[in-house]
Design an enzyme around this catalytic site. Structure first.
Site, short mmCIF file in Angstrom:
data_model
loop_
_atom_site.label_atom_id
_atom_site.label_comp_id
_atom_site.label_asym_id
_atom_site.label_seq_id
_atom_site.Cartn_x
_atom_site.Cartn_y
_atom_site.Cartn_z
N SER A 64 0.83 -1.25 0.02
CA SER A 64 -0.02 0.08 0.04
C SER A 64 0.68 1.40 -0.06
O SER A 64 2.12 1.08 0.53
CB SER A 64 -0.77 -0.06 1.30
OG SER A 64 -1.69 -0.97 1.30
N1 SAH Z 1 -0.57 -4.96 4.38
C1 SAH Z 1 0.03 -5.44 2.72
C2 SAH Z 1 -0.81 -4.87 1.69
C3 SAH Z 1 -0.66 -6.10 0.64
S1 SAH Z 1 -1.95 -5.81 -0.65
C4 SAH Z 1 1.40 -4.59 2.86
O1 SAH Z 1 1.75 -3.60 3.83
O2 SAH Z 1 2.35 -4.65 1.98
C5 SAH Z 1 -3.20 -6.98 0.11
C6 SAH Z 1 -2.90 -8.48 0.34
O3 SAH Z 1 -4.07 -9.03 0.83
C7 SAH Z 1 -2.18 -9.30 -0.72
O4 SAH Z 1 -1.27 -9.80 -0.16
C8 SAH Z 1 -3.46 -10.48 -0.83
O5 SAH Z 1 -3.05 -11.58 -1.18
C9 SAH Z 1 -4.00 -10.51 0.50
N2 SAH Z 1 -5.58 -11.14 0.54
C10 SAH Z 1 -6.56 -10.84 -0.32
N3 SAH Z 1 -7.69 -11.46 0.07
C11 SAH Z 1 -7.18 -12.15 1.34
C12 SAH Z 1 -8.00 -12.86 2.34
N4 SAH Z 1 -9.18 -13.29 2.03
N5 SAH Z 1 -7.21 -13.53 3.44
C13 SAH Z 1 -5.81 -13.15 3.48
N6 SAH Z 1 -5.23 -12.16 2.81
C14 SAH Z 1 -5.97 -11.91 1.61
#
Ligand code: SAH
Length: 216
Positions: A64
């Site tokens: 993000s």
């Molecule tokens: N907090 C992260 C943002 C990553 S983007 C950071 O600081 O980098 C969002 C993430 O959510 C992705 O890695 C994606 O695979 C995950 N995601 C999507 N749906 C999900 C679910 N149902 N359970 C767990 N993770 C999920």
């Protein structure tokens, strides 16, 4: 992995930028100034790490934008020792921000490749205290519930009822809500028992929350 004076300088500039966009919580700004965000991107992208933009981390996902991380964290009103569940570990950066604020962090990722890679990275960086889980965030972590705070970094289409039910009384959940190709609205729900208090904030673009675990 090296954190040089140049990186520190770039971080200072990033902190000023995030502050200018409206983030006022000094503890959050301090933490952004402290954590070497370039460690959370593939090597060779150091300069990108300190621009206020989202960036690809592989597996079709993104870390993000720093402003968004700060915005969500500010809405969460983090206190020392808060038990926080994060959905979407991704690069691990947001989890590190919560951890540096003194929270006890439980972070779930559905993609095994990211889960394995980030777990290793967090340990290497001294963030082994962050508990990571491979699982479907829609289910939350029944075993460790209730949580003081819950943060979703991927967007569900509608209210994540199961997660809301894992909130402590007085607890707060922050999540972007909306359809995949639209912008999603940031929602904060406080468990003001017996009812819920719902507040709505700005629009952002997140990757969608997806059901089920994706194995390697
Ligand atoms: N907090 C992260 C943002 C990553 S983007 C950071 O600081 O980098 C969002 C993430 O959510 C992705 O890695 C994606 O695979 C995950 N995601 C999507 N749906 C999900 C679910 N149902 N359970 C767990 N993770 C999920």
């Amino acid at each position: 992995m090296k954190d040089s004076y140049r990186h520190k300088g770039l971080r200072k500039r990033l902190v000023r930028e995030v502050k200018a966009k409206g983030i006022s919580d000094t503890r959050i700004l301090e933490v952004i100034g402290k954590i070497p965000r370039h460690f959370f991107l593939d090597s060779g992208f150091d300069d990108w790490a300190y621009k206020d933009v989202a960036f690809p981390i592989g597996e079709d996902q993104t870390i993000s934008q720093p402003y968004t991380v700060a915005y969500q964290t500010q809405l969460l009103k983090v206190h020392q020792k808060d038990r926080i569940m994060e959905i979407g570990t991704g690069s691990g950066y947001q989890a590190a921000v919560l951890y540096e604020l003194g929270a006890r962090v439980y972070s779930i990722e559905r993609q095994e490749t990211l889960y394995v890679r980030t777990k290793g990275l967090l340990e290497k960086l001294g963030y082994g205290g962050i508990r990571t889980f491979l699982g479907d965030g829609f289910q939350g972590l029944e075993r460790y519930a209730p949580f003081d705070k819950i943060l979703l970094t991927a967007a569900p289409k509608s209210m994540p009822e199961t997660l809301i039910s894992q909130l402590e009384s007085g607890g707060i959940i922050v999540f972007p809500m909306g359809k995949k190709d639209d912008a999603q609205q940031m929602i904060r729900i406080t468990n003001t028992k017996p009812k819920l208090t719902i507040e709505k904030f700005d629009y952002f673009r997140f990757v969608p929350m997806v059901k089920g675990v994706r194995k390697r």
